[in-house]
Write an enzyme that holds these catalytic residues in place. Structure first.
Site, PDB file in Angstrom:
ATOM      1  N   GLU A 517       0.825  -1.214   0.000  1.00 15.83           N
ATOM      2  CA  GLU A 517       0.000   0.000   0.000  1.00 15.83           C
ATOM      3  C   GLU A 517       0.856   1.259   0.000  1.00 15.83           C
ATOM      4  OE1 GLU A 517      -2.949  -0.156   3.112  1.00 15.83           O
ATOM      5  OE2 GLU A 517      -3.936  -1.892   2.228  1.00 15.83           O
ATOM      6  N   GLU A 610      -4.456  -8.783   0.776  1.00 17.29           N
ATOM      7  CA  GLU A 610      -5.112  -8.578   2.076  1.00 17.29           C
ATOM      8  C   GLU A 610      -6.602  -8.687   1.864  1.00 17.29           C
ATOM      9  OE1 GLU A 610      -4.067  -5.153   4.637  1.00 17.29           O
ATOM     10  OE2 GLU A 610      -2.010  -5.461   3.930  1.00 17.29           O
TER      11      GLU A 610
HETATM   12  C1  GAL Z   1      -4.177  -2.363   5.538  1.00 12.56           C
HETATM   13  C2  GAL Z   1      -2.662  -2.391   5.752  1.00 12.56           C
HETATM   14  C3  GAL Z   1      -2.287  -3.298   6.894  1.00 12.56           C
HETATM   15  C4  GAL Z   1      -3.149  -2.995   8.072  1.00 12.56           C
HETATM   16  C5  GAL Z   1      -4.580  -3.211   7.723  1.00 12.56           C
HETATM   17  C6  GAL Z   1      -5.464  -2.979   8.945  1.00 12.56           C
HETATM   18  O1  GAL Z   1      -4.549  -1.234   4.865  1.00 12.56           O
HETATM   19  O2  GAL Z   1      -1.982  -2.818   4.609  1.00 12.56           O
HETATM   20  O3  GAL Z   1      -0.939  -3.101   7.223  1.00 12.56           O
HETATM   21  O4  GAL Z   1      -2.934  -1.673   8.427  1.00 12.56           O
HETATM   22  O5  GAL Z   1      -4.924  -2.329   6.696  1.00 12.56           O
HETATM   23  O6  GAL Z   1      -6.801  -3.119   8.684  1.00 12.56           O
END
Ligand code: GAL
Length: 922
Positions: A517, A610
């Site tokens: 990100e 993710e």
């Molecule tokens: C994402 C990020 C992760 C963590 C996650 C929490 O945006 O890549 O590192 O922060 O959100 O929900």
């Protein structure tokens, strides 16, 4: 794409023209890699004991210094939305203390490809007086410590203030570690290196009062050449200063020498650091081509003629060499100029290779390459390099193929902390995490967002996990004021090359991630240029694996995605902030993106790097229960901002995320997607969204103590479809809810279930397409018992009963393992459960439990998985959280013996667990 890699690898092997002889030679009895034999050509000594530690800069001298100027952090901030847009770096003019950067930068020279860009150490010594780096300094007042050591995990928790993001533990500020090195006179003329698996962070390494070098990035492993500063024939002084900045991370980074530290002694002619590279360019069931490259460094004063013998061995399940070599090859002599590094390459073909692959359908077989370097016929070095033989291919339409078999990625993200143990790496603690994930059905881990301890990769190799290895959370743009962006311009090449060189022989790694990100998603072509540079570096270091970057913002028509091999999407597959309440916000809002990326990049595979970021607190159920299968968290909607807990009905997620159910539906609707990495497998320290007053996250499928939340069984029902299982929630002990609607939800690998409350059927329900749970939202609570009977294809498949508990009356304890190694590192994780007089688990019990340990072991930490608990992890007692407490017991080094762990609580019948500690290998 893959064919190009293969061709490139083949070219590499065939152009080198090294003589190869595949023959069988007798195995030599031991492998020198971990030997402590003084006569052995290479010694690799663990330096984990004998250290003295001091938090802060000691008085005396003027050792207050910085690696480099950095912006001053005046006001700390907390709770920034995780997907907030990263900002531009702040400019700083000058420092008011000495900076050591010119002396530290040369430590990374081996990882700078262009010789013209390598750094020269300044002729003058730095203007720093550090008496505590000298041999004469009396450190008897400093605290003795054993590595790996995380000084920050001791707390105390910073109960107030904007410190939730970094886990409410003070990780910042300088710290010193000192250790004597006894260097024998016989080692004169040898090379002596310090190999640090990880130091958090901005390490500067001093030897006998001289600055020898250092490494800023806290997650990479690095080597410092101590030879110029050591005096063989007596005691020498090693001192390491760390300087972890505040506001350096979005999670708990840990602090200290939190991984192993080694002293490596070699002859002047030796295998270079991570100098053996193994690839398997052609693999089939019938045969495998195994190719290697060996970097031979000549740090002697004259040209050296070296030959390299390579022996291939099969490894057994524990990673030990089994039997005789399966192939041997001897290179032609190569001359390496003084001060230069030569490359010796070779290849051989193995017939009927035992392939490495992920269970349950494949087995993670491994091999090792034993490399022996001879100079003028004399053995001068020998190393062992484990590897695996497998093919990995990401296919745009079919996803991931391992050895030709389609393997859906059933993965989780994990940060590096080990809960109550902090960031100090412990192999057993990591292995336990992987075992818990394996039982759930996970086959993959994303190491978010930084290189792990190398032992974690050994575990992944041995257990057959697929790994996404990731280097950075930020590039040039910053997420927190003092994160990696400060040094990205100077260090990205060294850090990326170092990670890949260290890790590229691990069969578990299937893909490299160059960033998470990153802010460069927003900067169009300029950002894409940074990605291109990183991708190119990755490709140079490893032409066999694809790259990805995890994107939560970049769309298919932006320049960034085109730069990587595999599209990594964070949350975008399900769509981000699609609910009406987000209309008009300036936050990221995205409809589901899988089809758009698939259409735009028909040749690129897509992975959900993710998914979910769903939240829950183990054993906490809040009412009313939201009617849809995925919801944001608000008070009255899964959230309790006063108690700082999130409901475990497992429907609730971060504003930009989705429940597991919603993620599954999107993956099933877009079957070309290679699979997912759930945010996260385990709760971790820091980033406690949505309640930044807490200490640890809510996103884990498993809580910080390692206790599964209900969601664990939702994943298990999908990831282990052949395991007969059913799980029912909530618990059934609600004296205050008699007569009230109390929804019951069921997760099963079956397709249908019938629910009974006190023997009365509440109806039989079947999963509809794209439904992954069965819900009875109209159940009225009455004490007694709830039974669920699950069916698959019309046949009974599994059943579970949950009973109403009486008052807490006793404790029950269970250890994850009862036979331990008496090595001072092995751990037993003892789960203590509060039960009523009939042994029914008391699901809301908060009783305090005290541990006592007798025998050759110590209780090193306790936890209960409550994100709001500020009780020290080192306390010998802890309040139960919803009926459970964990005690972590570590063996003492020595002969071992029986260990008795007692758990007691006021008004509760206590319990004991007996463990047996034995010398390793017995
Ligand atoms: C994402 C990020 C992760 C963590 C996650 C929490 O945006 O890549 O590192 O922060 O959100 O929900």
């Amino acid at each position: 794409m893959q064919d190009t890699h293969r061709r490139a690898a083949r070219r590499l092997v065939t152009t080198l023209g090294i003589a190869l002889a595949a023959s069988l030679l007798p195995a030599f009895p031991t492998v020198a890699a971990k030997s402590i034999d003084r006569a052995a050509p290479r010694r690799h000594l663990l330096l984990d004991d004998g250290w003295r530690f001091h938090a802060g800069d000691p008085d005396g001298g003027s050792a207050r210094y910085l690696y480099d100027v950095r912006p001053e952090v005046t006001a700390s901030a907390d709770g920034k939305v995780a997907d907030a847009r990263p900002e531009e770096a702040a400019q700083v003019a000058r420092a008011d203390v000495p900076v050591l950067k010119p002396w530290i930068l040369p430590s990374g020279n081996a990882f700078i490809r262009d010789p013209a860009r390598r750094y020269k150490r300044p002729a003058a010594e730095p203007a720093v007086d550090a008496p505590f780096a000298r041999l004469a300094f009396d450190d008897s007042g400093w605290r003795p410590v054993v590595l790996p050591h995380d000084w920050a995990i001791e707390g105390p928790f910073l109960a107030t203030g904007p410190y939730g993001g970094m886990g409410r533990l003070k990780t910042w500020g300088p710290a010193w570690y000192r250790r004597k090195l006894d260097i024998s006179a016989a080692d004169r003329g040898k090379k002596i290196f310090l190999d640090v698996d990880g130091a958090m962070s901005y390490a500067s390494v001093w030897v006998n009062g001289h600055l020898a070098g250092g490494w800023p990035y806290g997650y990479n492993s690095f080597r410092i050449d101590l030879t110029p500063w050591l005096q063989p024939g007596g005691a020498n002084q090693l001192a390491i200063r760390l300087d972890n900045p505040p506001e350096s991370a979005r999670w708990y980074p840990g602090a200290g020498l939190y991984r192993n530290v080694w002293l490596t002694t070699t002859a002047p002619v030796h295998v270079g650091q991570w100098g053996v590279t193994v690839t398997t360019p052609d693999v089939s069931a019938a045969s495998a081509r195994v190719a290697w490259r060996v970097a031979v460094d000549n740090e002697g004063g004259a040209p050296a003629s070296a030959t390299v013998t390579t022996e291939l061995y099969a490894l057994d399940e524990r990673g030990r060499i089994a039997g005789k070599p399966v192939a041997t090859a001897v290179s032609a002599p190569t001359t390496v100029a003084a001060g230069a590094s030569g490359t010796v390459s070779g290849a051989t073909t193995l017939s009927k290779p035992r392939l490495w692959g992920p269970p349950p359908t494949q087995q993670p077989h491994r091999y090792a390459l034993v490399t022996t370097v001879r100079q003028d016929g004399r053995v001068v070095d020998r190393t062992e390099t484990p590897f695996g033989i497998r093919t990995v291919r990401f296919d745009a339409d079919r996803g991931l193929l391992v050895n030709g078999e389609h393997i859906p990625l059933r993965g989780v993200n994990n940060h590096h902390d080990l809960g109550a143990l902090g960031a100090a790496f412990n192999a057993r603690a990591a292995e336990r995490q992987l075992e818990i994930l394996r039982t759930m059905g996970a086959n993959a881990v994303r190491l978010s967002h930084n290189p792990p301890d190398p032992q974690l990769l050994d575990l992944a190799d041995r257990m057959g996990f697929l790994v996404l290895d990731e280097i950075f959370d930020s590039w040039e743009r910053k997420k927190t004021p003092l994160d990696f962006h400060l040094i990205f311009p100077d260090w990205h090449e060294q850090d990326l090359r170092a990670m890949i060189r260290r890790d590229r022989n691990h069969p578990s790694i299937v893909i490299w991630s160059i960033g998470n990100e990153v802010g460069e998603q927003y900067t169009g072509k300029a950002g894409a240029a940074v990605a291109r540079a990183l991708h190119r570096i990755a490709r140079e270091e490893d032409p066999t694996r694809p790259t990805t970057t995890a994107m939560n913002y970049a769309k298919s028509d932006m320049p960034l995605p085109a730069e990587v091999d595999v599209i990594g999407l964070n949350y975008q597959g399900e769509g981000i902030r699609q609910d009406p309440e987000f209309e008009g916000t300036d936050r990221i809002r995205t409809p589901p993106q899988y089809p758009l990326f698939h259409a735009r990049f028909p040749d690129k595979a897509i992975v959900s790097t993710e998914s979910a970021s769903a939240f829950s607190s183990r054993g906490v159920y809040l009412f009313p229960v939201h009617p849809t299968n995925s919801s944001i968290v608000r008070d009255g909607r899964g959230g309790d901002s006063a108690g700082k807990q999130v409901s475990a009905y497992e429907l609730y997620a971060v504003d930009f995320g989705a429940s597991a159910d919603k993620v599954f539906a999107q993956l099933d609707r877009n079957p070309y997607v290679a699979g997912e990495f759930v945010w996260t497998g385990f709760d971790y320290l820091g980033e406690p969204t949505p309640y930044y007053d807490a200490r640890s996250s809510y996103s884990g499928i498993v809580d910080l103590a390692g206790f599964p939340k209900d969601r664990y069984y939702l994943y298990q029902s999908r990831w282990r479809p052949d395991l007969p299982m059913v799980h029912v929630l909530p618990h059934w002990t609600w004296p205050e809810r008699v007569g009230q609607i109390t929804p019951v939800h069921v997760f099963t690998s079956g397709d249908e279930a019938e629910l009974f409350v006190n023997g009365t059927s509440q109806g039989r329900r079947k999963k509809a397409p794209y439904e992954y749970r069965l819900r009875w939202d109209d159940v009225t609570y009455a004490p007694g018992e709830v039974t669920v009977v699950a069916y698959k294809n019309g046949r009974e498949w599994a059943r579970e009963t949950v009973k109403t508990a009486g008052a807490p009356a006793a404790l029950r304890a269970q250890a994850d393992r009862t036979a331990l190694a008496s090595d001072g590192r092995d751990l037993a994780f003892v789960t203590v459960r509060v039960v009523d007089k009939d042994g029914v688990p008391a699901p809301r019990a908060r009783d305090r439990v005290r541990f006592t340990v007798e025998g050759p072991a110590d209780l090193v930490a306790t936890d209960n998985g409550d994100a709001t608990s500020f009780e020290p992890f080192q306390a010998q007692d802890k309040a139960a959280f919803n009926g459970l407490v964990l005690g972590i017991v570590r063996t003492r080094p020595g002969a071992g013996g029986t260990i008795t762990v007692r758990a007691d609580g006021a008004g509760l019948k206590g319990t004991i667990v007996k463990l047996l500690s034995k010398p390793p290998g017995n």
